[in-house]
Design a protein around this motif. Sequence first.
Motif, PDB file in Angstrom:
ATOM      1  N   LYS A   8      36.097 104.333  84.850  1.00 27.46           N
ATOM      2  CA  LYS A   8      36.354 105.698  85.328  1.00 27.46           C
ATOM      3  C   LYS A   8      35.637 106.759  84.481  1.00 27.46           C
ATOM      4  O   LYS A   8      36.251 107.715  84.011  1.00 27.46           O
ATOM      5  CB  LYS A   8      37.855 105.965  85.368  1.00 27.46           C
ATOM      6  CG  LYS A   8      38.587 105.065  86.366  1.00 27.46           C
ATOM      7  CD  LYS A   8      40.033 105.445  86.515  1.00 27.46           C
ATOM      8  CE  LYS A   8      40.711 104.605  87.599  1.00 27.46           C
ATOM      9  NZ  LYS A   8      42.132 104.945  87.776  1.00 27.46           N
ATOM     10  N   THR A  10      33.375 109.899  83.932  1.00 31.08           N
ATOM     11  CA  THR A  10      32.980 111.122  84.625  1.00 31.08           C
ATOM     12  C   THR A  10      32.131 111.953  83.676  1.00 31.08           C
ATOM     13  O   THR A  10      32.458 112.079  82.490  1.00 31.08           O
ATOM     14  CB  THR A  10      34.216 111.932  85.066  1.00 31.08           C
ATOM     15  OG1 THR A  10      34.953 111.155  86.034  1.00 31.08           O
ATOM     16  CG2 THR A  10      33.819 113.259  85.696  1.00 31.08           C
ATOM     17  N   GLN A  17      27.649 117.585  88.852  1.00 30.70           N
ATOM     18  CA  GLN A  17      28.385 116.362  88.556  1.00 30.70           C
ATOM     19  C   GLN A  17      27.457 115.164  88.706  1.00 30.70           C
ATOM     20  O   GLN A  17      26.890 114.937  89.775  1.00 30.70           O
ATOM     21  CB  GLN A  17      29.584 116.222  89.508  1.00 30.70           C
ATOM     22  CG  GLN A  17      30.649 115.261  89.036  1.00 30.70           C
ATOM     23  CD  GLN A  17      31.446 115.805  87.855  1.00 30.70           C
ATOM     24  OE1 GLN A  17      31.204 116.897  87.389  1.00 30.70           O
ATOM     25  NE2 GLN A  17      32.365 115.021  87.360  1.00 30.70           N
ATOM     26  N   GLU A  20      31.133 110.258  88.586  1.00 28.99           N
ATOM     27  CA  GLU A  20      32.514 110.599  88.942  1.00 28.99           C
ATOM     28  C   GLU A  20      33.325 109.315  89.112  1.00 28.99           C
ATOM     29  O   GLU A  20      33.110 108.545  90.052  1.00 28.99           O
ATOM     30  CB  GLU A  20      32.553 111.417  90.234  1.00 28.99           C
ATOM     31  CG  GLU A  20      33.915 111.988  90.547  1.00 28.99           C
ATOM     32  CD  GLU A  20      33.866 113.039  91.637  1.00 28.99           C
ATOM     33  OE1 GLU A  20      34.940 113.556  91.995  1.00 28.99           O
ATOM     34  OE2 GLU A  20      32.775 113.333  92.133  1.00 28.99           O
ATOM     35  N   ASP A  21      34.238 109.077  88.136  1.00 28.54           N
ATOM     36  CA  ASP A  21      35.076 107.869  88.159  1.00 28.54           C
ATOM     37  C   ASP A  21      34.235 106.604  88.332  1.00 28.54           C
ATOM     38  O   ASP A  21      34.597 105.698  89.086  1.00 28.54           O
ATOM     39  CB  ASP A  21      36.122 107.959  89.273  1.00 28.54           C
ATOM     40  CG  ASP A  21      37.276 108.877  88.887  1.00 28.54           C
ATOM     41  OD1 ASP A  21      37.444 109.134  87.687  1.00 28.54           O
ATOM     42  OD2 ASP A  21      37.993 109.352  89.790  1.00 28.54           O
ATOM     43  N   GLY A 235      27.324 109.860  92.385  1.00 30.09           N
ATOM     44  CA  GLY A 235      28.213 109.778  91.225  1.00 30.09           C
ATOM     45  C   GLY A 235      29.013 108.500  91.139  1.00 30.09           C
ATOM     46  O   GLY A 235      29.731 108.274  90.156  1.00 30.09           O
TER      47      GLY A 235
END
Length: 520
Positions: A8, A10, A17, A20-21, A235
Amino acid sequence: MSLLTVEKVTHGFGARQILEDASFRLLKGEHIGLIGANGEGKSTFLNIITGKIMPDAGTITWSRHVTVGYLDQHSVLKKGMTIRQVLHTAFNHMYELEAEMMKLYEDMAEADPEKIDEMMEDAGEIQAMLETGGFYQLDARIEEVANGLGLGDIGLDRDVSDLSGGQRTKTLLVKLLLENPSILILDEPTNYLDHEHIVWLTRYLQEYENAFILVSHDMDFLNSVVNVIYNLDGGNLTRYTGDYENFRRMYEIQKSQELAAYRRQQAEIEELEDFIARNKARVATRGMAASRQKKLDKMEILDRPTEKIKPEFGFLMARTPSRFIVTAKDLVIGYSQDEPLTRPVSFTLERGQKVAIVGTNGLGKTTLLKTILGKIQPLGGSVELGDYLFPGYFEQEAGRDSDKSALDTFWAEFPSMENREVRLCLSKCGLTNDHITSQMRVLSGGENAKVRLAMVMNREHNWLVLDEPTNHLDVDAKEELKRALTEYPGTILLVSHDPSFYEDFVTDIWNVEDWTTKIV
């Protein structure tokens, strides 16, 4: 056994971004290909797992006792060392063991008798470790790997400060392979390798017993050495077992299924909304309308599957030039009269020719382009340019450290354009708003190259001079650039190490190995 576990994670730069996770795992013996379009965050991910960047959230866990070797796109070498000295540093731990063993032998002369046996045992263990590790055959091992990647041709006693960017990358790659870490991390290792050296590296990685993570936009190379693919998209990291071709099949099936599910749901939503609109006011059907509204409210709405932004390349043509673009007579190139890169050579480049300049790195391909363009003076002979020339020059690795944004960098070259026009030009090259407003030094190699290609594309030229334009470009961008150059009616002088890119559209190939003064 998991050597690396990422959970996870990030991370972003400002409002952009990148991850992300994202989750990832590397198992013993896995050969992983990390893929994704330019700017998706592959290099950022590698910097996070190697500790160069701290993520905004998430955990990275390495197994105990693993050794990690990392070759990134911008590794550097210190001045004052020869190639051979740099390669010997791959075995520093062995030299430290040897020094420890020699110190034990020296100390035995004055040691108490009861300690001598213990010291002899320690020295014997170190001796066995050195023999098992091939310490006494290091020079032969260094020569073997160095020659495999072409360093022997350059000369192992060359000072690293005299090397080209490609030769430095080769030196670092050889050093890394000699270290033989339990985990190898390679970011675009083929960018500066010639075809024969890519073949050698392919065989090496195919037989590599340890694990590695590889980032590469050379799909033939990637496909031949990996057995797991991680795709970085939006992401998120998704794992696929098998080679790149298997990933392509699975990815297309997955995307078509997602799109079909989205369309089915949209059709169902439209049907429900239509029924509700027609029946909510009627007493007899109000209950059914309310029931469908509840179903609609509980529905988990699917997002429309995102489509990659594909670049659109095109080169503007200036007026027709003279018949002869370049005429060279007894040309000698290089930076020192003591070490010319070529013998005297004569050649002509005619209007409409599309020429690929090939040959081993370090023999002067980039120097030749700069000499022809007048950026470097020849060591001998002459270069005569034709009339009515409007050259467009794409320089390898230019402007990588600029603090200017992509928008400001482009705008400085085209000050008469409006903001809207600048953004349109950059977006046509596959750059998003986040890319356009980011500093050039923050952009990935591929994004940076797209900005510089955009600057060439938006001026009229009748002669393109391109130095390794495909380095760092993703698959879609490389294919689009190939199409644009194929359709370009002007003259092209192209340096490239990728035959699959240029062999379908060039009219001639010039091999600098035929001109060099060096032994190849």
